[in-house]
Write a protein that holds these residues in place. Sequence first.
Motif, PDB file in Angstrom:
ATOM      1  N   UNK A  22       7.633  10.171   2.079  1.00 25.63           N
ATOM      2  CA  UNK A  22       6.570   9.640   1.211  1.00 25.63           C
ATOM      3  C   UNK A  22       6.623   8.118   1.169  1.00 25.63           C
ATOM      4  N   UNK A  23       7.848   7.589   1.017  1.00 22.71           N
ATOM      5  CA  UNK A  23       8.007   6.128   0.931  1.00 22.71           C
ATOM      6  C   UNK A  23       7.611   5.473   2.247  1.00 22.71           C
ATOM      7  N   UNK A  24       8.019   6.138   3.366  1.00 22.37           N
ATOM      8  CA  UNK A  24       7.696   5.553   4.679  1.00 22.37           C
ATOM      9  C   UNK A  24       6.185   5.576   4.913  1.00 22.37           C
ATOM     10  N   UNK A  25       5.541   6.651   4.458  1.00 21.39           N
ATOM     11  CA  UNK A  25       4.075   6.732   4.562  1.00 21.39           C
ATOM     12  C   UNK A  25       3.420   5.584   3.808  1.00 21.39           C
ATOM     13  N   UNK A  26       3.928   5.342   2.593  1.00 22.48           N
ATOM     14  CA  UNK A  26       3.399   4.213   1.798  1.00 22.48           C
ATOM     15  C   UNK A  26       3.597   2.907   2.542  1.00 22.48           C
ATOM     16  N   UNK A  27       4.764   2.776   3.178  1.00 23.87           N
ATOM     17  CA  UNK A  27       5.066   1.529   3.882  1.00 23.87           C
ATOM     18  C   UNK A  27       4.072   1.315   5.025  1.00 23.87           C
ATOM     19  N   UNK A  28       3.820   2.387   5.781  1.00 24.42           N
ATOM     20  CA  UNK A  28       2.883   2.272   6.907  1.00 24.42           C
ATOM     21  C   UNK A  28       1.494   1.874   6.406  1.00 24.42           C
ATOM     22  N   UNK A  29       1.053   2.552   5.340  1.00 24.92           N
ATOM     23  CA  UNK A  29      -0.258   2.212   4.794  1.00 24.92           C
ATOM     24  C   UNK A  29      -0.292   0.777   4.288  1.00 24.92           C
ATOM     25  N   UNK A  32      -0.535  -1.550   7.209  1.00 21.45           N
ATOM     26  CA  UNK A  32      -1.881  -1.515   7.793  1.00 21.45           C
ATOM     27  C   UNK A  32      -2.874  -2.258   6.916  1.00 21.45           C
ATOM     28  N   UNK A  33      -2.787  -2.045   5.601  1.00 23.51           N
ATOM     29  CA  UNK A  33      -3.784  -2.681   4.733  1.00 23.51           C
ATOM     30  C   UNK A  33      -3.562  -4.184   4.675  1.00 23.51           C
ATOM     31  N   UNK A  34      -2.300  -4.620   4.871  1.00 21.82           N
ATOM     32  CA  UNK A  34      -2.037  -6.073   4.924  1.00 21.82           C
ATOM     33  C   UNK A  34      -2.361  -6.636   6.302  1.00 21.82           C
ATOM     34  N   UNK A  35      -2.775  -5.755   7.227  1.00 21.34           N
ATOM     35  CA  UNK A  35      -2.989  -6.162   8.615  1.00 21.34           C
ATOM     36  C   UNK A  35      -1.741  -6.869   9.165  1.00 21.34           C
ATOM     37  N   UNK A  36      -0.594  -6.218   9.019  1.00 23.79           N
ATOM     38  CA  UNK A  36       0.667  -6.773   9.515  1.00 23.79           C
ATOM     39  C   UNK A  36       0.667  -6.781  11.048  1.00 23.79           C
ATOM     40  N   UNK A  37       1.677  -7.405  11.643  1.00 21.69           N
ATOM     41  CA  UNK A  37       1.786  -7.480  13.107  1.00 21.69           C
ATOM     42  C   UNK A  37       1.869  -6.068  13.683  1.00 21.69           C
ATOM     43  N   UNK A  38       1.227  -5.885  14.861  1.00 19.84           N
ATOM     44  CA  UNK A  38       1.172  -4.555  15.458  1.00 19.84           C
ATOM     45  C   UNK A  38       2.574  -3.986  15.687  1.00 19.84           C
ATOM     46  N   UNK A  39       3.501  -4.847  16.129  1.00 21.32           N
ATOM     47  CA  UNK A  39       4.859  -4.387  16.424  1.00 21.32           C
ATOM     48  C   UNK A  39       5.505  -3.810  15.160  1.00 21.32           C
ATOM     49  N   UNK A  40       5.284  -4.464  14.027  1.00 22.59           N
ATOM     50  CA  UNK A  40       5.859  -3.981  12.768  1.00 22.59           C
ATOM     51  C   UNK A  40       5.267  -2.632  12.380  1.00 22.59           C
ATOM     52  N   UNK A 257     -17.433   1.198  -6.247  1.00 25.66           N
ATOM     53  CA  UNK A 257     -16.091   1.780  -6.331  1.00 25.66           C
ATOM     54  C   UNK A 257     -15.842   2.672  -5.112  1.00 25.66           C
ATOM     55  N   UNK A 258     -16.854   3.452  -4.747  1.00 23.95           N
ATOM     56  CA  UNK A 258     -16.690   4.375  -3.608  1.00 23.95           C
ATOM     57  C   UNK A 258     -16.421   3.637  -2.295  1.00 23.95           C
ATOM     58  N   UNK A 259     -16.899   2.404  -2.204  1.00 27.01           N
ATOM     59  CA  UNK A 259     -16.642   1.633  -0.975  1.00 27.01           C
ATOM     60  C   UNK A 259     -15.192   1.160  -0.921  1.00 27.01           C
ATOM     61  N   UNK A 260     -14.552   1.042  -2.082  1.00 25.22           N
ATOM     62  CA  UNK A 260     -13.233   0.420  -2.135  1.00 25.22           C
ATOM     63  C   UNK A 260     -12.095   1.396  -2.391  1.00 25.22           C
ATOM     64  N   UNK A 261     -12.371   2.692  -2.250  1.00 25.21           N
ATOM     65  CA  UNK A 261     -11.321   3.706  -2.420  1.00 25.21           C
ATOM     66  C   UNK A 261     -11.388   4.638  -1.218  1.00 25.21           C
ATOM     67  N   UNK A 262     -10.262   4.872  -0.565  1.00 22.21           N
ATOM     68  CA  UNK A 262     -10.252   5.751   0.606  1.00 22.21           C
ATOM     69  C   UNK A 262      -9.852   7.177   0.209  1.00 22.21           C
TER      70      UNK A 262
ATOM     71  N   UNK B 271     -16.647  13.003  12.177  1.00 21.59           N
ATOM     72  CA  UNK B 271     -15.438  12.330  12.622  1.00 21.59           C
ATOM     73  C   UNK B 271     -14.804  11.435  11.578  1.00 21.59           C
ATOM     74  N   UNK B 272     -15.111  11.657  10.295  1.00 19.42           N
ATOM     75  CA  UNK B 272     -14.462  10.857   9.258  1.00 19.42           C
ATOM     76  C   UNK B 272     -12.952  11.101   9.273  1.00 19.42           C
ATOM     77  N   UNK B 273     -12.206  10.113   8.824  1.00 19.45           N
ATOM     78  CA  UNK B 273     -10.750  10.269   8.730  1.00 19.45           C
ATOM     79  C   UNK B 273     -10.300   9.992   7.301  1.00 19.45           C
ATOM     80  N   UNK B 274      -9.007  10.220   7.077  1.00 17.60           N
ATOM     81  CA  UNK B 274      -8.440  10.002   5.737  1.00 17.60           C
ATOM     82  C   UNK B 274      -8.519   8.542   5.308  1.00 17.60           C
ATOM     83  N   UNK B 275      -8.685   7.636   6.278  1.00 15.42           N
ATOM     84  CA  UNK B 275      -8.745   6.212   5.928  1.00 15.42           C
ATOM     85  C   UNK B 275     -10.151   5.773   5.563  1.00 15.42           C
ATOM     86  N   UNK B 276     -11.122   6.657   5.713  1.00 14.19           N
ATOM     87  CA  UNK B 276     -12.487   6.268   5.345  1.00 14.19           C
ATOM     88  C   UNK B 276     -12.648   6.274   3.835  1.00 14.19           C
TER      89      UNK B 276
END
Lengths: 473, 473
Positions: A22-29, A32-40, A257-262, B271-276
């Motif tokens: 769960x924690x690792x999933x949060x980290x990945x998200x 991604x949301x911070x647009x971190x470096x691809x390698x990271x 709100x719907x635009x800003x929540x996934x 083709x929506x995904x969980x990130x949409x």
Amino acid sequence: MTDCQEDGSPDLTPMELYEKLGAQGDKVRGLKSEKAAKADIDAAVQLLLKLKVDYKKITGQDYKAGCPPNGIELNSTGPAVEDGDDQVDPWNVSTTNAKGVDYDKLIVRFGSSKIDDELISRIGRVTGQTPHRFLRRGVFFSHRDMHQVLDAYENKKSFFLYTGRGPSSEAMHVGHLIPFIFTKWLQDTFNVPLVIQLTDDEKYLWKDLTQEQCQRYAVENAKDIIALGFDVNKTFIFSDLDYMGSSPSFYRNVVKVQKHVTFNQVKGIFGFTDSDCIGKISFPAIQAAPSFSSSFPQIFNERKDLQCLIPCAIDQDPYFRMTRDVAPRIGYPKPALLHSTFFPALQGAQTKMSASDANTSIFLTDTPKQIKNKVNKHAFSGGKDTVEEHRKYGGNPDVDVSFMYLTFFLEDDEELEKMRQDYSSGALLTGELKKRLIENLQPMIAAHQERRKQVTEEMVKQFMTPRKLDFNF
Amino acid sequence: MTDCQEDGSPDLTPMELYEKLGAQGDKVRGLKSEKAAKADIDAAVQLLLKLKVDYKKITGQDYKAGCPPNGIELNSTGPAVEDGDDQVDPWNVSTTNAKGVDYDKLIVRFGSSKIDDELISRIGRVTGQTPHRFLRRGVFFSHRDMHQVLDAYENKKSFFLYTGRGPSSEAMHVGHLIPFIFTKWLQDTFNVPLVIQLTDDEKYLWKDLTQEQCQRYAVENAKDIIALGFDVNKTFIFSDLDYMGSSPSFYRNVVKVQKHVTFNQVKGIFGFTDSDCIGKISFPAIQAAPSFSSSFPQIFNERKDLQCLIPCAIDQDPYFRMTRDVAPRIGYPKPALLHSTFFPALQGAQTKMSASDANTSIFLTDTPKQIKNKVNKHAFSGGKDTVEEHRKYGGNPDVDVSFMYLTFFLEDDEELEKMRQDYSSGALLTGELKKRLIENLQPMIAAHQERRKQVTEEMVKQFMTPRKLDFNF
């Protein structure tokens, strides 16, 4: 995900691995949301995949967020939060503890703040009123940003109140009144406008009901709410199925709100799954929108900057955690919150009252006789089995439902404290305690029924018409 | 799902296994929705799990619906359908074939019906009019239930038209006119009311635009649409951001659709995904709702049973496949459809025109000079490299964009056929073909601009006001 890898997490239990995932999933998200470096991101994803393989090896099951390895399957609408034996989310509240949910733990888990003595005194100082018994007795026990609301109020910056109800049946019980009784006190004490959302669309989406049924329940529930004495010049009550189609501003905020929540986010917060209908998935935005003053241009003269204060039961907090996350990103202030505990069922504090089981609750339509019978027959007692034992060892008011109910409804602090002591010492018997509760509830419910009779269709229409409200901001 | 099982599908290719998995998934969902016997469901689920294990063994990847094994990853908004090098969904249309997308294959894949000569003749007979050139030339090439619409029409049961546009910019190009030109012909020919949806909420959700921008584009686009000559007494144009907040009936139908479509379904279709965002996920219901006459009580006197006919480009079909699936479950008739091909970019039929690249399109705001330059400079030619070769071998009208454009806009069948023959034989040169196209487009666009100038804000307001329309049903 690749298969047949070497096991890299041999010392972890399934639960530890589950939490790590769960924690690792949060980290990945997060990356991604911070647009971190691809390698990271790639490295974090690799580790995530590795953990998933390990998880499957140990448990024989695929990892699924929200599904812990102990075999507990989440139902389709939650729970987002579980702790030991407590389960609290907008659709389910349960605990195995007779005293009820552990609210201190909930504060830590939800990341809210305790309503402490200092805050209660401050509310008294700022308003010049004795704090409501729900504050004095910890019924409203948790908050977000209440000090900020008071800071602004002291500087002559006002706010508005928002609360709501899901009209799933015609019958409301006394537990449903708690947030409204308190909201009325706040309205009277701070002299502020109030919006009340009746989520008939939510009930249509979640229950096996038609839209017509849900709307009828909304109107019937509005009558009970109005009967509490809200000021029509300061209160707007609305049904979603009506108001969404009557206010472009409201819909625009819903879409914002719907635009800003996934989907990932609502999955994490509410436990939605891929099998849930898209109406449920997007609904949280509809409960969020009334937190913003621009959703009610007719009330607030198009102002977008007014702070909102939401009194509600703690199980509604997930909606507003989401709302507070979105608010700054769409240019609106975060709503502040005051959270209440749950009103216990007659059978005990392990669960909320249920509108669908008449014997778990005192309904607002109950006769004096029904009230007497229900309390005598069903109210869980913290007393001893025999009078002799009770006199000798005393009862336990903390698990006694009659005492709990009196905590909610008896205004006199001294009388309540005396009953606590007498019950604990054994001087007061369960039958006597029940009698006192019955004496309290019977006139209270009768008076409510009398006031409700005075509520005309015309009054309902007045409360539910979008219009200007009285206030000085 | 268990691991390390014996391989039970050794002879299947990854793609065959993928398709089998899709079919088995459908079967499981079907059994569940029919509430079949538990044993049957369990058996089907067991086979599904088995196939998933096999799939992973063969491909090294987890099976994921919508992700075929050939490594094609779906992007966040589609595609729902891909075939060889053709890609067609509401957000992407592309092909590597210079003649454009293979529409016959698309009919098979989408499960629609070809508009054949018999249907075209029947439309002519029923209406007493020459079928529109878009029908005669296969621009509208596919349909759903058009015979049913005609059957009812012959029995004096009328219908209403619904089409729409996503207002992503102020500038519309000639390709955008195709569905509207045809819709106007249908309105005139059948004498029926028409609703036109401008999905400004969709554009807000999908693009980096503010709501104010999207609404302004909606109004500007409405002017171009009105300039085509729609009858104000029979036509209602609406912006979602406005109409959703002006019509409880519309919102109620949106929620009805949203209750009957799951995330799994929109994932499969779009083709929506969980990130949409949850706005995208629930949007398809908003495009579905105008298919139902009860969404417009002011037009149709609260009637719920009127059939809807939707002329649109084939890329919009996924929305209406979903709508047709939901309609009977919420007590409404399924909408019928007429599908058009795509209007090619100047650079060739491999792609649609793009409103964001000025050189791919003839815009409705282009001057005669710009039109001339764009056609001469950018219109892909099916001719030979030199005049000598062209005279000798002839050109290819099937890939020549100027010829394609004339197919859309030149009314005279004989002249068009003669040009086809002359171009094929080499008698007609590319320059002469382009000249003929320029002569056709310049007055057409100039006339459009003249009519658009006559469209006042007052007229826009009239078209966009919810009101009663003229019709005899």
